[in-house]
Design a protein around this motif. Structure first.
Motif, PDB file in Angstrom:
ATOM      1  N   THR A  95    -127.550  73.032 -52.704  1.00 32.21           N
ATOM      2  CA  THR A  95    -127.872  74.301 -53.335  1.00 32.21           C
ATOM      3  C   THR A  95    -126.607  75.137 -53.503  1.00 32.21           C
ATOM      4  O   THR A  95    -125.560  74.833 -52.932  1.00 32.21           O
ATOM      5  CB  THR A  95    -128.886  75.084 -52.495  1.00 32.21           C
TER       6      THR A  95
ATOM      7  N   GLU B  42    -125.073  79.438 -54.058  1.00 30.96           N
ATOM      8  CA  GLU B  42    -125.310  80.880 -53.931  1.00 30.96           C
ATOM      9  C   GLU B  42    -124.645  81.556 -55.119  1.00 30.96           C
ATOM     10  O   GLU B  42    -123.415  81.632 -55.185  1.00 30.96           O
ATOM     11  CB  GLU B  42    -124.705  81.410 -52.632  1.00 30.96           C
ATOM     12  N   THR B  43    -125.441  82.042 -56.061  1.00 35.97           N
ATOM     13  CA  THR B  43    -124.901  82.565 -57.314  1.00 35.97           C
ATOM     14  C   THR B  43    -124.776  84.088 -57.284  1.00 35.97           C
ATOM     15  O   THR B  43    -125.519  84.766 -56.575  1.00 35.97           O
ATOM     16  CB  THR B  43    -125.792  82.165 -58.492  1.00 35.97           C
TER      17      THR B  43
ATOM     18  N   THR C 295    -124.792  86.142 -63.099  1.00 34.34           N
ATOM     19  CA  THR C 295    -124.319  84.860 -63.607  1.00 34.34           C
ATOM     20  C   THR C 295    -124.892  84.531 -64.975  1.00 34.34           C
ATOM     21  O   THR C 295    -126.039  84.871 -65.275  1.00 34.34           O
ATOM     22  CB  THR C 295    -124.673  83.719 -62.634  1.00 34.34           C
TER      23      THR C 295
ATOM     24  N   PHE D 159    -125.508  79.999 -64.489  1.00 28.51           N
ATOM     25  CA  PHE D 159    -126.636  79.588 -63.656  1.00 28.51           C
ATOM     26  C   PHE D 159    -127.923  80.346 -63.982  1.00 28.51           C
ATOM     27  O   PHE D 159    -128.872  80.298 -63.201  1.00 28.51           O
ATOM     28  CB  PHE D 159    -126.285  79.776 -62.171  1.00 28.51           C
ATOM     29  N   ASP D 160    -127.959  81.007 -65.114  1.00 30.36           N
ATOM     30  CA  ASP D 160    -129.145  81.788 -65.490  1.00 30.36           C
ATOM     31  C   ASP D 160    -130.371  80.875 -65.570  1.00 30.36           C
ATOM     32  O   ASP D 160    -130.401  79.898 -66.311  1.00 30.36           O
ATOM     33  CB  ASP D 160    -128.910  82.467 -66.840  1.00 30.36           C
TER      34      ASP D 160
ATOM     35  N   GLU E  91    -130.788  79.349 -60.707  1.00 21.59           N
ATOM     36  CA  GLU E  91    -130.126  79.847 -59.506  1.00 21.59           C
ATOM     37  C   GLU E  91    -130.590  79.132 -58.242  1.00 21.59           C
ATOM     38  O   GLU E  91    -129.820  78.978 -57.289  1.00 21.59           O
ATOM     39  CB  GLU E  91    -130.363  81.352 -59.349  1.00 21.59           C
ATOM     40  N   ASP E  92    -131.834  78.681 -58.219  1.00 22.46           N
ATOM     41  CA  ASP E  92    -132.391  78.070 -57.014  1.00 22.46           C
ATOM     42  C   ASP E  92    -132.424  76.549 -57.076  1.00 22.46           C
ATOM     43  O   ASP E  92    -133.027  75.902 -56.212  1.00 22.46           O
ATOM     44  CB  ASP E  92    -133.817  78.592 -56.774  1.00 22.46           C
TER      45      ASP E  92
ATOM     46  N   GLN F  95    -116.872  86.094 -61.505  1.00 23.48           N
ATOM     47  CA  GLN F  95    -118.110  85.872 -60.772  1.00 23.48           C
ATOM     48  C   GLN F  95    -117.986  84.526 -60.057  1.00 23.48           C
ATOM     49  O   GLN F  95    -117.696  83.516 -60.682  1.00 23.48           O
ATOM     50  CB  GLN F  95    -119.298  85.853 -61.731  1.00 23.48           C
TER      51      GLN F  95
ATOM     52  N   THR G 291    -119.517  81.547 -57.496  1.00 25.71           N
ATOM     53  CA  THR G 291    -120.675  80.880 -56.903  1.00 25.71           C
ATOM     54  C   THR G 291    -120.195  80.033 -55.735  1.00 25.71           C
ATOM     55  O   THR G 291    -119.155  79.370 -55.816  1.00 25.71           O
ATOM     56  CB  THR G 291    -121.382  79.998 -57.950  1.00 25.71           C
TER      57      THR G 291
END
Length: 211
Positions: free
Chosen positions: A125, A127-128, A132, A135-136, A139-140, A167, A169
């Motif tokens: 996984t 962390e965004t 973002t 990853f729009d 994200e999960d 940004q 991640t």
């Protein structure tokens, strides 16, 4: 509406064909090339990379890749790096005690991961950041990583108050490391979106949407 034109930089890196197929699957018109015109005139440039940091830097130099990438970034033209193609945008890589200069677009050193099991191979996984684009909508989701080295510290110094910081991640394998950076026209991810199933395809589609 015409398909976005993407050049995948061909400098002898492995795993290029799967990246080409993934981009084509999400609607890009893809050219595999190191030709200066193909690199400069494409809507987007994808920089792949597998193996050792120093070897990738050497291979890029042999085809004039660093200058070609640098000109696109300086001109605000979209670039996406993958795996070692992500790592080269940092200050340097350290492997087996040998330091190799990177492109220096972002601060940081690519170092061996501090984990019980290396390489980090498999799904993980991320962390965004809240805003973002890459990853729009995903994200999960989980993404596929294959690497032994990564950037574990982020020390970006914004010297101009109006400058928007990148940004970042993150992901974790033993220690936290940078899994992606979005910085205006320049973006990069440590994992392989072309091997990350539907989530990876959506990330590439999100990137195409910025071209």
């Amino acid at each position: 509406m015409a398909s976005p034109r993407v050049t995948v930089l061909d400098y002898g890196s492995g795993n290029i064909r799967s990246a080409v197929r993934a981009l084509e699957h999400v609607g890009a018109d893809v050219t595999l090339s190191s030709d200066a015109r193909d690199v400069s005139e494409a809507d987007g440039l994808l920089v792949p990379g597998v193996g050792a940091f120093a070897a990738v830097m050497d291979a890029l130099k042999k085809v004039g890749g660093l200058q070609k990438i640098g000109r696109r970034v300086a001109g605000g033209r979209p670039v996406l790096g993958i795996c070692v193609g992500h790592q080269i945008f940092f200050d340097e890589g350290v492997e087996h005690g040998v330091r190799t200069a990177g492109m220096g677009e972002w601060p940081g050193t690519v170092e061996r991961l501090q984990a019980d099991v290396v390489p980090h191979m498999g799904w993980n996984t991320v962390e965004t950041p809240a805003d973002t684009v890459l990853f729009d909508g995903i994200e999960d989701e989980r993404f596929y990583f294959v690497h032994s080295y990564g950037v574990q510290k982020w020390e970006f110094d914004v010297t101009q108050p109006k400058m928007r910081p990148p940004q970042v991640t993150w992901s974790t394998h033993g220690t936290r490391f940078i899994a992606g950076v979005e910085n205006g026209p320049l973006s990069a991810v440590q994992f392989h979106p072309e091997k990350s199933g539907d989530a990876g395809l959506q990330l590439l589609k999100n990137w195409l949407g910025t071209l």
